[in-house]
Scaffold this motif. Structure first.
Motif, PDB file in Angstrom:
ATOM      1  N   PHE A 194       4.556  -2.553  -7.578  1.00  0.00           N
ATOM      2  CA  PHE A 194       3.815  -2.532  -6.267  1.00  0.00           C
ATOM      3  C   PHE A 194       4.820  -2.309  -5.017  1.00  0.00           C
ATOM      4  N   LEU A 195       5.896  -3.003  -4.899  1.00  0.00           N
ATOM      5  CA  LEU A 195       6.760  -3.373  -3.881  1.00  0.00           C
ATOM      6  C   LEU A 195       7.691  -2.057  -3.778  1.00  0.00           C
ATOM      7  N   ALA A 196       7.999  -1.466  -4.859  1.00  0.00           N
ATOM      8  CA  ALA A 196       8.712  -0.322  -4.839  1.00  0.00           C
ATOM      9  C   ALA A 196       7.881   1.108  -4.160  1.00  0.00           C
ATOM     10  N   LEU A 197       6.507   0.981  -4.711  1.00  0.00           N
ATOM     11  CA  LEU A 197       6.054   2.193  -3.825  1.00  0.00           C
ATOM     12  C   LEU A 197       5.677   1.891  -2.457  1.00  0.00           C
ATOM     13  N   CYS A 198       5.399   0.650  -2.172  1.00  0.00           N
ATOM     14  CA  CYS A 198       5.378   0.372  -0.844  1.00  0.00           C
ATOM     15  C   CYS A 198       6.516   0.830   0.041  1.00  0.00           C
ATOM     16  N   GLU A 199       7.914   0.445  -0.541  1.00  0.00           N
ATOM     17  CA  GLU A 199       9.115   1.101   0.199  1.00  0.00           C
ATOM     18  C   GLU A 199       9.033   2.454   0.153  1.00  0.00           C
ATOM     19  N   GLN A 200       8.788   3.129  -0.825  1.00  0.00           N
ATOM     20  CA  GLN A 200       8.877   4.398  -1.083  1.00  0.00           C
ATOM     21  C   GLN A 200       7.922   5.244  -0.003  1.00  0.00           C
ATOM     22  N   ALA A 201       6.691   4.645   0.199  1.00  0.00           N
ATOM     23  CA  ALA A 201       5.736   5.220   1.009  1.00  0.00           C
ATOM     24  C   ALA A 201       5.615   4.917   2.513  1.00  0.00           C
ATOM     25  N   GLY A 202       6.567   3.766   2.740  1.00  0.00           N
ATOM     26  CA  GLY A 202       6.961   3.481   4.294  1.00  0.00           C
ATOM     27  C   GLY A 202       5.789   2.655   4.611  1.00  0.00           C
ATOM     28  N   VAL A 203       5.124   1.816   3.491  1.00  0.00           N
ATOM     29  CA  VAL A 203       4.091   1.021   3.847  1.00  0.00           C
ATOM     30  C   VAL A 203       4.515  -0.600   3.605  1.00  0.00           C
ATOM     31  N   SER A 204       3.986  -1.515   4.673  1.00  0.00           N
ATOM     32  CA  SER A 204       4.211  -2.798   4.777  1.00  0.00           C
ATOM     33  C   SER A 204       3.150  -3.711   4.181  1.00  0.00           C
ATOM     34  N   LEU A 205       3.410  -4.533   3.128  1.00  0.00           N
ATOM     35  CA  LEU A 205       2.269  -5.417   2.436  1.00  0.00           C
ATOM     36  C   LEU A 205       2.402  -6.432   3.749  1.00  0.00           C
ATOM     37  N   ALA A 206       0.956  -6.479   4.332  1.00  0.00           N
ATOM     38  CA  ALA A 206       0.768  -7.517   5.262  1.00  0.00           C
ATOM     39  C   ALA A 206       0.034  -8.625   5.054  1.00  0.00           C
ATOM     40  N   LEU A 256      -5.362   7.864   1.783  1.00  0.00           N
ATOM     41  CA  LEU A 256      -4.970   8.128   3.352  1.00  0.00           C
ATOM     42  C   LEU A 256      -4.246   9.663   3.528  1.00  0.00           C
ATOM     43  N   ALA A 257      -3.482   9.920   2.097  1.00  0.00           N
ATOM     44  CA  ALA A 257      -3.091  11.048   2.060  1.00  0.00           C
ATOM     45  C   ALA A 257      -4.046  12.414   2.183  1.00  0.00           C
ATOM     46  N   ALA A 258      -5.099  12.133   1.630  1.00  0.00           N
ATOM     47  CA  ALA A 258      -6.338  13.061   1.959  1.00  0.00           C
ATOM     48  C   ALA A 258      -6.705  13.141   3.121  1.00  0.00           C
ATOM     49  N   MET A 259      -6.591  12.175   3.898  1.00  0.00           N
ATOM     50  CA  MET A 259      -7.065  12.386   5.481  1.00  0.00           C
ATOM     51  C   MET A 259      -5.750  12.907   6.416  1.00  0.00           C
ATOM     52  N   GLY A 260      -4.687  13.193   5.906  1.00  0.00           N
ATOM     53  CA  GLY A 260      -3.602  13.545   6.570  1.00  0.00           C
ATOM     54  C   GLY A 260      -2.895  12.250   7.374  1.00  0.00           C
ATOM     55  N   ALA A 261      -3.278  10.930   6.888  1.00  0.00           N
ATOM     56  CA  ALA A 261      -2.662  10.122   7.767  1.00  0.00           C
ATOM     57  C   ALA A 261      -1.397   9.460   7.339  1.00  0.00           C
ATOM     58  N   ARG A 262      -0.793   8.948   8.120  1.00  0.00           N
ATOM     59  CA  ARG A 262       0.685   8.131   8.031  1.00  0.00           C
ATOM     60  C   ARG A 262       0.361   6.919   7.476  1.00  0.00           C
ATOM     61  N   ALA A 263       0.743   6.240   6.306  1.00  0.00           N
ATOM     62  CA  ALA A 263       0.376   5.115   5.836  1.00  0.00           C
ATOM     63  C   ALA A 263       1.363   4.114   6.570  1.00  0.00           C
ATOM     64  N   ARG A 264       0.637   2.943   6.714  1.00  0.00           N
ATOM     65  CA  ARG A 264       1.373   1.994   7.669  1.00  0.00           C
ATOM     66  C   ARG A 264       1.188   0.423   7.137  1.00  0.00           C
ATOM     67  N   TRP A 265       0.068   0.173   6.593  1.00  0.00           N
ATOM     68  CA  TRP A 265       0.070  -1.313   6.067  1.00  0.00           C
ATOM     69  C   TRP A 265      -0.650  -1.182   4.834  1.00  0.00           C
ATOM     70  N   CYS A 266      -0.476  -2.225   3.984  1.00  0.00           N
ATOM     71  CA  CYS A 266      -1.761  -2.638   2.992  1.00  0.00           C
ATOM     72  C   CYS A 266      -1.864  -4.174   2.632  1.00  0.00           C
ATOM     73  N   PHE A 267      -2.984  -4.356   1.876  1.00  0.00           N
ATOM     74  CA  PHE A 267      -3.333  -5.670   1.760  1.00  0.00           C
ATOM     75  C   PHE A 267      -3.724  -5.510   0.263  1.00  0.00           C
ATOM     76  N   MET A 268      -3.549  -6.695  -0.496  1.00  0.00           N
ATOM     77  CA  MET A 268      -3.781  -6.971  -1.945  1.00  0.00           C
ATOM     78  C   MET A 268      -4.486  -7.966  -2.312  1.00  0.00           C
ATOM     79  N   ALA A 269      -5.399  -7.952  -3.089  1.00  0.00           N
ATOM     80  CA  ALA A 269      -6.350  -8.792  -3.357  1.00  0.00           C
ATOM     81  C   ALA A 269      -6.279  -8.813  -4.842  1.00  0.00           C
ATOM     82  N   LEU A 270      -5.317 -10.007  -5.568  1.00  0.00           N
ATOM     83  CA  LEU A 270      -5.330  -9.898  -6.946  1.00  0.00           C
ATOM     84  C   LEU A 270      -6.102 -11.115  -7.601  1.00  0.00           C
ATOM     85  N   ALA A 271      -6.664 -10.332  -8.862  1.00  0.00           N
ATOM     86  CA  ALA A 271      -7.369 -11.622  -9.616  1.00  0.00           C
ATOM     87  C   ALA A 271      -6.479 -11.576 -10.783  1.00  0.00           C
ATOM     88  N   LEU A 272      -6.490 -12.779 -11.364  1.00  0.00           N
ATOM     89  CA  LEU A 272      -5.498 -12.991 -12.672  1.00  0.00           C
ATOM     90  C   LEU A 272      -6.494 -13.918 -13.566  1.00  0.00           C
TER      91      LEU A 272
END
Lengths: 321, 321
Positions: free
Chosen positions: A107-119, A76-92
């Motif tokens: 994961f959540l600390a970086l969400c907060e720092q980047a202003g992005v919501s885990l949706a 997103l940074a590379a496109m010059g975009a403002r980060a808004r949302w993220c989705f996580m597919a976790l295999a364990l």
């Protein structure tokens, strides 16, 4: 053992996004419902981080969580975009509360720092892997693409290079202090979101350096056409890199090492001062390392090996990345 | 061995979306750039299908490609959303051109059938797994959520139930004819996208039946409150199910089997005729199987085991799903 529902509730619902996040329905329904801003393009990227390929098996889970999100946000940074949302597919492999607690904290600390919501997202059984989908917004006219670079444009990079390769070398040599400057660059890179937004509208083309400077420059040339001249002696080297790898090794790491997550942009010379002054407010240097030419190929470097990091080529090289 | 770039170019760029797809920049840059329609909510869902957990190891790759996308699209159908874009994160043990060719054919055929554009993704090395992110659009006021059901609402299901469990049983018994009606329901389910859009605005609540009717009804009650009365003798049974599992087994498969990907909706009684007539144009039956009540719990079924399919509980049950 816990069900997928319990795992998500326990480790990821503290992230339930608040008002103003643009999430009108989040984790727990069939889909998340998002309210994109009018008149913007939606920038979307998907990246998967696999145990033993993209991060070492014994990497601290907090760093794994941070890194899996960081590499996606870097797109997103590379496109010059403002980060808004993220989705996580976790295999364990198995449900491990202690691991998940550390992982989700990173994961959540970086969400907060980047202003992005885990949706939203899902958790499945399988070899440890983290798929992250990130979504951001960018005005249609200022998105930074790989095409658009023109002969005469300066090639400039944010921050410093070689930290990814240097950090991997340090890790492989047994370094485990996460505050070690190179290890930090490798395990917990910071996506250049603010820098990307600052450069949007100035840069004619650009991307994030994930495959290595030479390989990623190749991607720009592939899309923009023409060639490039590099001045390797100008490459900004990550802190501690020369001490760790020697002068020649450091230069090589900056040229061909991957996982740096700095931005490489093409800038008309008359935009350089404005670009630098915008990044100065972020305390981030912008270094000119070459320029685009109208001659196909890359000159100025003794090797034009565009090794970089290609997943299927790396088989049997026995390491990460 | 091929690089990630070559694999994507070879197998997935025929999918490069055309004009009118809302994709302004697709595969090959750092992000896809999408142009969402104004005034709509963006519905987003992420699902991962893992070899040996979500599909049998020897499943035909074309079916694997179809199914991985279908289960995600089913979440859009459940919201009443119009499907627009998808992203694929593919992990592969090794690059196998024949497998990829079949897989991408199944995946892309369903893209075309559902009117969805593959706008990006990545390929990595790892245990075979397919992560699919789907995105669709739905008017804010007509999205079908799990909450919103009210006592007195009818519970109605599209199509027929038990085909997922019946198909799995047939597969495990050695059936390999992909035209077998139960196997078809299990391996290549069709997401009820048109039905979901037709029911949007009529249904007070709903979801897709992926965990099994009873378990999924439980999700609705959890979000909508209250209870439900079921009339198991009304359950519409998939073609060939009674012959395969017997009367009692068929009823049990329809109640608790997973992977049906039909829709379960809550409908005010006065909406039933309109809902049925809309689905009739799709040649899809809508069957009333019970109603919501104001008494907590589920009555009318001899077992209220909400077994359904939970990934971490399935460990050691040694099968798929």
């Amino acid at each position: 053992m816990h069900s997928e529902f319990e795992l998500i509730a326990r480790h990821f619902t503290p992230a339930t996004p608040g008002l103003g996040s643009g999430v009108t329905l989040g984790v727990g329904d069939d889909c998340a419902l998002l309210a994109p801003a009018a008149g913007q393009r939606l920038a979307v990227s998907v990246d998967t981080s696999v145990l033993g390929i993209h991060f070492p098996p014994e990497a601290p889970p907090e760093a794994v969580g941070h890194r899996a999100l960081a590499v996606s946000l870097s797109d997103l940074a590379a496109m010059g975009a403002r980060a808004r949302w993220c989705f996580m597919a976790l295999a364990l492999e198995e449900s491990d509360d202690a691991w998940l607690e550390d992982f989700s904290r990173g994961f959540l600390a970086l969400c907060e720092q980047a202003g992005v919501s885990l949706a939203g997202g899902d958790i499945t059984r399988g070899q440890l892997a983290i798929g992250v989908t990130v979504m951001g917004e960018v005005p249609p006219e200022s998105a930074i693409c790989r095409s658009g670079g023109r002969p005469g444009d300066l090639l400039a990079v944010t921050g410093a290079l070689g930290g990814g390769a240097g950090g991997l070398a340090a890790w492989q040599a047994g370094e485990r202090d996460l505050a070690h400057p190179l290890l930090k660059r490798y395990l917990t890179p910071l996506p250049r979101l603010a820098a990307g937004q600052a450069l949007a509208g100035l840069a004619t083309a650009g991307l994030d350096i994930s495959d290595g400077l030479l390989a990623d420059l190749g991607h720009i040339l592939e899309h923009s056409g023409g060639g490039a001249h590099l001045e390797p002696e100008t490459l900004p080297l990550a802190e501690g890199l020369v001490e760790a790898l020697g002068e020649e090794g450091a230069r090589q790491a900056a040229l061909t090492g991957g996982d740096d997550y700095e931005l490489l942009v093409c800038l008309p010379p008359e935009q350089l001062e404005e670009a630098r002054s915008r990044l100065a407010t972020l305390s981030l240097p912008l270094t000119v390392v070459g320029r685009l030419t109208d001659t196909v190929g890359v000159s100025g470097v003794t090797t034009t090996r565009r090794t970089g990091w290609q997943h299927f080529h790396a088989v049997g090289q026995g390491g990460t990345p």
